[in-house]
Write a protein that holds these residues in place. Structure first.
Motif, PDB file in Angstrom:
ATOM      1  N   ARG A  63       0.821  -1.210   0.000  1.00  0.00           N
ATOM      2  CA  ARG A  63       0.000   0.000   0.000  1.00  0.00           C
ATOM      3  C   ARG A  63       0.854   1.259   0.000  1.00  0.00           C
ATOM      4  O   ARG A  63       0.557   2.228  -0.701  1.00  0.00           O
ATOM      5  N   HIS A  64       1.953   1.261   0.782  1.00  0.00           N
ATOM      6  CA  HIS A  64       2.792   2.462   0.868  1.00  0.00           C
ATOM      7  C   HIS A  64       3.635   2.664  -0.385  1.00  0.00           C
ATOM      8  O   HIS A  64       3.958   3.803  -0.727  1.00  0.00           O
ATOM      9  N   ALA A  65       3.998   1.587  -1.055  1.00  0.00           N
ATOM     10  CA  ALA A  65       4.831   1.709  -2.250  1.00  0.00           C
ATOM     11  C   ALA A  65       3.995   1.847  -3.519  1.00  0.00           C
ATOM     12  O   ALA A  65       4.544   2.031  -4.598  1.00  0.00           O
ATOM     13  N   TRP A  66       2.694   1.780  -3.416  1.00  0.00           N
ATOM     14  CA  TRP A  66       1.807   1.783  -4.581  1.00  0.00           C
ATOM     15  C   TRP A  66       1.770   3.156  -5.232  1.00  0.00           C
ATOM     16  O   TRP A  66       1.681   4.177  -4.565  1.00  0.00           O
ATOM     17  N   ASP A  67       1.851   3.167  -6.555  1.00  0.00           N
ATOM     18  CA  ASP A  67       1.764   4.402  -7.331  1.00  0.00           C
ATOM     19  C   ASP A  67       0.462   4.355  -8.126  1.00  0.00           C
ATOM     20  O   ASP A  67       0.335   3.579  -9.073  1.00  0.00           O
ATOM     21  N   PRO A  68      -0.532   5.176  -7.765  1.00  0.00           N
ATOM     22  CA  PRO A  68      -1.834   5.095  -8.429  1.00  0.00           C
ATOM     23  C   PRO A  68      -1.811   5.507  -9.904  1.00  0.00           C
ATOM     24  O   PRO A  68      -2.750   5.234 -10.636  1.00  0.00           O
ATOM     25  N   THR A  69      -0.729   6.145 -10.346  1.00  0.00           N
ATOM     26  CA  THR A  69      -0.666   6.559 -11.748  1.00  0.00           C
ATOM     27  C   THR A  69      -0.203   5.426 -12.654  1.00  0.00           C
ATOM     28  O   THR A  69      -0.232   5.568 -13.870  1.00  0.00           O
ATOM     29  N   LYS A  70       0.235   4.304 -12.065  1.00  0.00           N
ATOM     30  CA  LYS A  70       0.741   3.182 -12.860  1.00  0.00           C
ATOM     31  C   LYS A  70      -0.242   2.023 -12.806  1.00  0.00           C
ATOM     32  O   LYS A  70      -1.081   1.940 -11.922  1.00  0.00           O
ATOM     33  N   SER A  71      -0.081   1.121 -13.757  1.00  0.00           N
ATOM     34  CA  SER A  71      -0.957  -0.046 -13.813  1.00  0.00           C
ATOM     35  C   SER A  71      -0.559  -1.037 -12.718  1.00  0.00           C
ATOM     36  O   SER A  71       0.500  -0.929 -12.109  1.00  0.00           O
ATOM     37  N   VAL A  72      -1.409  -2.020 -12.516  1.00  0.00           N
ATOM     38  CA  VAL A  72      -1.147  -3.061 -11.515  1.00  0.00           C
ATOM     39  C   VAL A  72       0.134  -3.805 -11.864  1.00  0.00           C
ATOM     40  O   VAL A  72       1.002  -4.027 -11.021  1.00  0.00           O
ATOM     41  N   ALA A  73       0.260  -4.180 -13.126  1.00  0.00           N
ATOM     42  CA  ALA A  73       1.443  -4.925 -13.562  1.00  0.00           C
ATOM     43  C   ALA A  73       2.712  -4.107 -13.357  1.00  0.00           C
ATOM     44  O   ALA A  73       3.738  -4.635 -12.906  1.00  0.00           O
ATOM     45  N   GLN A  74       2.672  -2.820 -13.674  1.00  0.00           N
ATOM     46  CA  GLN A  74       3.853  -1.969 -13.503  1.00  0.00           C
ATOM     47  C   GLN A  74       4.205  -1.818 -12.023  1.00  0.00           C
ATOM     48  O   GLN A  74       5.372  -1.892 -11.640  1.00  0.00           O
ATOM     49  N   ASN A  75       3.218  -1.575 -11.185  1.00  0.00           N
ATOM     50  CA  ASN A  75       3.462  -1.432  -9.753  1.00  0.00           C
ATOM     51  C   ASN A  75       4.087  -2.703  -9.177  1.00  0.00           C
ATOM     52  O   ASN A  75       5.076  -2.642  -8.448  1.00  0.00           O
ATOM     53  N   LEU A  76       3.492  -3.837  -9.478  1.00  0.00           N
ATOM     54  CA  LEU A  76       4.005  -5.087  -8.936  1.00  0.00           C
ATOM     55  C   LEU A  76       5.394  -5.406  -9.479  1.00  0.00           C
ATOM     56  O   LEU A  76       6.251  -5.914  -8.752  1.00  0.00           O
ATOM     57  N   ALA A  77       5.651  -5.086 -10.750  1.00  0.00           N
ATOM     58  CA  ALA A  77       6.971  -5.333 -11.328  1.00  0.00           C
ATOM     59  C   ALA A  77       8.031  -4.476 -10.651  1.00  0.00           C
ATOM     60  O   ALA A  77       9.147  -4.936 -10.406  1.00  0.00           O
ATOM     61  N   GLU A  78       7.694  -3.232 -10.338  1.00  0.00           N
ATOM     62  CA  GLU A  78       8.650  -2.354  -9.646  1.00  0.00           C
ATOM     63  C   GLU A  78       8.985  -2.867  -8.249  1.00  0.00           C
ATOM     64  O   GLU A  78      10.063  -2.633  -7.735  1.00  0.00           O
ATOM     65  N   MET A  79       8.032  -3.562  -7.635  1.00  0.00           N
ATOM     66  CA  MET A  79       8.254  -4.086  -6.287  1.00  0.00           C
ATOM     67  C   MET A  79       8.926  -5.452  -6.310  1.00  0.00           C
ATOM     68  O   MET A  79       9.285  -5.984  -5.273  1.00  0.00           O
ATOM     69  N   GLY A  80       9.037  -6.033  -7.485  1.00  0.00           N
ATOM     70  CA  GLY A  80       9.639  -7.356  -7.587  1.00  0.00           C
ATOM     71  C   GLY A  80       8.639  -8.464  -7.333  1.00  0.00           C
ATOM     72  O   GLY A  80       9.018  -9.591  -7.012  1.00  0.00           O
ATOM     73  N   LEU A  81       7.360  -8.144  -7.481  1.00  0.00           N
ATOM     74  CA  LEU A  81       6.302  -9.127  -7.269  1.00  0.00           C
ATOM     75  C   LEU A  81       5.691  -9.504  -8.614  1.00  0.00           C
ATOM     76  O   LEU A  81       5.805  -8.767  -9.587  1.00  0.00           O
TER      77      LEU A  81
END
Length: 150
Positions: free
Chosen positions: A10-28
């Motif tokens: 939740r804290h690392a989530w960027d609402p301007t990016k897609s789900v796939a992009q957010n999870l990829a940035e986190m290594g998930l």
């Protein structure tokens, strides 16, 4: 709207990016089927390739999310096993009035659920296992009361 349960996500989530992009940035992984490559399978003597998804080089911009989640998962689990206050009071009442005589305690008014002698014995044993120190203190106080009465 996506509502991730983990506070780290939740804290690392960027609402301007897609789900796939957010999870990829986190290594998930957003798709577990693509995260772990499917090995080639032999089907009736023929080779069948996996779905053909290419494993590209991923850049993890927020590795702390995975690290925090791994740390949290490695912590020992807290025991939250407790008995209800009603059950504790019921067991103490039965021990106080009937001791080890489980048959006598079955016909008593406090036996709301009409427990059989074996069920009462089992509940007392569960109480002994969950709270061994409290049980010992309770039995000692009962013996002390009997000594005082005599």
């Amino acid at each position: 709207r996506l509502s991730p349960r983990s506070s780290h996500i939740r804290h690392a989530w960027d609402p301007t990016k897609s789900v796939a992009q957010n999870l990829a940035e986190m290594g998930l992984a957003d798709d577990p089927n693509k995260a772990i490559p499917v090995p080639k399978k032999k089907l009736l003597g023929m080779e069948v390739e996996s779905d053909g998804w290419k494993q590209g080089k991923k850049i993890v911009r927020k590795p702390y999310v995975v690290n925090e989640m791994e740390y949290e998962a490695s912590l020992p689990e807290k025991k939250s096993n407790t008995l209800s206050r009603d059950l504790i009071d019921y067991v103490r009442y039965m021990i106080q009035n009937h001791g080890e005589n489980y048959k006598a305690s079955t016909g008593y008014e406090k036996n709301y659920y009409q427990d059989t002698p074996k069920q009462i014995k089992r509940k007392i044993n569960v109480y002994k296992n969950f709270y061994p120190e409290e049980y010992k203190d309770f039995i000692a106080s009962l013996k002390q009361e009997k000594m005082d009465v005599q």
